[in-house]
Design a protein around this motif. Structure first.
Motif, short mmCIF file in Angstrom:
data_model
loop_
_atom_site.label_atom_id
_atom_site.label_comp_id
_atom_site.label_asym_id
_atom_site.label_seq_id
_atom_site.Cartn_x
_atom_site.Cartn_y
_atom_site.Cartn_z
N MET A 28 -1.46 1.64 -4.94
CA MET A 28 -1.14 0.31 -4.86
C MET A 28 0.32 0.00 -5.62
O MET A 28 0.30 0.39 -6.76
CB MET A 28 -2.15 -0.68 -5.00
CG MET A 28 -1.52 -2.31 -4.99
SD MET A 28 -3.04 -3.35 -5.66
CE MET A 28 -4.13 -2.89 -4.17
N PHE A 80 -9.66 -3.08 -1.86
CA PHE A 80 -8.69 -2.15 -1.23
C PHE A 80 -9.27 -0.93 -1.55
O PHE A 80 -9.85 -0.37 -2.53
CB PHE A 80 -7.35 -2.50 -2.36
CG PHE A 80 -6.20 -1.37 -1.85
CD1 PHE A 80 -5.50 -1.85 -1.18
CD2 PHE A 80 -6.06 -0.12 -2.56
CE1 PHE A 80 -4.21 -1.34 -0.82
CE2 PHE A 80 -5.24 0.50 -2.11
CZ PHE A 80 -4.08 0.40 -1.60
N PHE A 130 -3.54 -3.31 5.70
CA PHE A 130 -3.36 -4.25 4.54
C PHE A 130 -2.11 -5.11 5.00
O PHE A 130 -2.08 -6.29 4.83
CB PHE A 130 -2.79 -3.39 3.37
CG PHE A 130 -2.47 -4.10 2.27
CD1 PHE A 130 -3.29 -4.36 1.16
CD2 PHE A 130 -0.98 -4.50 1.91
CE1 PHE A 130 -2.88 -4.94 0.17
CE2 PHE A 130 -0.66 -5.26 0.72
CZ PHE A 130 -1.54 -5.65 -0.15
N GLU A 133 -8.09 0.22 5.38
CA GLU A 133 -7.51 0.25 4.09
C GLU A 133 -8.07 -1.00 3.25
O GLU A 133 -8.29 -1.02 2.07
CB GLU A 133 -6.07 -0.29 4.30
CG GLU A 133 -5.11 0.94 5.12
CD GLU A 133 -3.82 0.46 5.11
OE1 GLU A 133 -2.88 1.21 5.69
OE2 GLU A 133 -3.33 -0.72 5.12
N VAL A 134 -8.55 -1.85 3.88
CA VAL A 134 -9.17 -3.08 3.15
C VAL A 134 -10.48 -3.31 3.99
O VAL A 134 -10.62 -3.35 5.33
CB VAL A 134 -8.35 -4.16 3.09
CG1 VAL A 134 -8.76 -5.34 2.48
CG2 VAL A 134 -6.99 -3.88 2.43
N PRO A 187 0.80 -1.37 -0.06
CA PRO A 187 -0.02 -0.16 0.02
C PRO A 187 0.73 1.30 0.06
O PRO A 187 1.90 1.29 0.70
CB PRO A 187 -0.82 -0.03 1.32
CG PRO A 187 0.21 -0.99 2.01
CD PRO A 187 0.79 -1.76 1.31
#
Length: 288
Positions: free
Chosen positions: A46, A254, A281, A262-263, A5
């Protein structure tokens, strides 16, 4: 393959614009606003290390816009693209591919920088191929009045002039399998024409880079659609289909713009698809 990330900073946007017709009394429960009605937004990108390729998906706002321009968006945070790349042992010159989900300034602004004497512009990734698609490129270079303020010529035209621009094919069925980047791509049209959503097989999980199809966890309910979307009813249809697949196939989402999460994963409830879990992440995926 290894994925990292990349947090390129934070900014603020009007909460009403981010949630369209949804009343503030509802959306502020998940995305609290400040005294100016602004909510926190992330510029999370990413980085994919895959063999000799180093693929960067989106790259934030960059830093070449005027002080007046940035005053509208209140950028904050100590994270930058460069210090985040360095955190993982990389430099922007190592990037082989820059994949742009779409060409709004907060997704592609870091693609281009001033030249040394600030008389013009040059690619910020001199060794990279820049990836878009023909339909979206046409849409962005001949912008409609609604999106004109987001499609900045200085972010877009220098990419083409550099000779580093490449296009992926646009599939008839909506998902491009086995793209040149090594992952599948979902094409969606509600937010902007032919936005591209990367779908990546990673460590036994399906990881989806959500871009502006799902900006934050607060946008999971179907009617929670951004005022920025050019075709909100299409967004709702695309979201409904995607969210159902995400539940059925246990996708990991994501989140590019969620300042906190983050996720996330999703679950089916009596009220429809809703948030299941959130993750950091690097806690979710092993870093080898």
């Amino acid at each position: 393959m290894q994925i990292y990330p990349i947090q390129t900073g934070y900014f603020k946007l009007d909460g009403g614009a981010m949630f369209g017709v949804v009343p503030k009394v509802i959306w502020q429960k998940t995305n609290p606003a400040d005294a100016n009605n602004l909510i926190d937004m992330s510029l999370r990108c990413m980085l994919i290390e895959d063999g000799k390729r180093l693929i960067l998906i989106d790259n934030g706002t960059g830093d070449k816009q005027s002080e007046k321009f940035f005053s509208y968006y209140y950028p904050y945070g100590d994270e930058t693209l460069d210090n985040q790349l360095a955190k993982y042992g990389f430099h922007r010159d190592d990037i082989t591919d820059v994949f742009l989900t779409h060409l709004h300034f907060d997704h592609c602004g870091g693609s281009i920088q001033f030249n040394k004497d600030k008389t013009g512009y040059q690619p910020a990734f001199k060794n990279a191929k820049f990836w878009s698609n023909k339909d979206h490129w046409q849409w962005a270079t001949h912008p409609n009045p609604r999106e004109k303020a987001s499609f900045l010529p200085e972010n877009i035209k220098p990419i083409e002039e550099s000779g580093q621009l490449h296009f992926v094919d646009i599939p008839k069925e909506g998902i491009l399998k086995n793209s040149p980047l090594g992952f599948d791509i979902l094409f969606v049209d509600g937010h902007t024409d032919k936005q591209m959503i990367p779908m990546i097989n990673y460590q036994g999980k399906k990881l989806i880079f959500m871009a502006d199809l799902l900006p934050t966890v607060g946008h999971i309910p179907l009617p929670y659609v951004m005022g920025y979307d050019t075709r909100p009813l299409i967004t709702m249809s695309e979201k409904e289909k995607f969210l159902q697949k995400a539940v059925e196939n246990e996708f990991y989402l994501f989140l590019e713009h969620d300042a906190v999460h983050e996720v996330c994963t999703l679950q089916q409830t009596e009220k429809g698809v809703r948030l299941k879990e959130t993750f950091v992440f690097n806690d979710l995926f092993s870093q080898t």
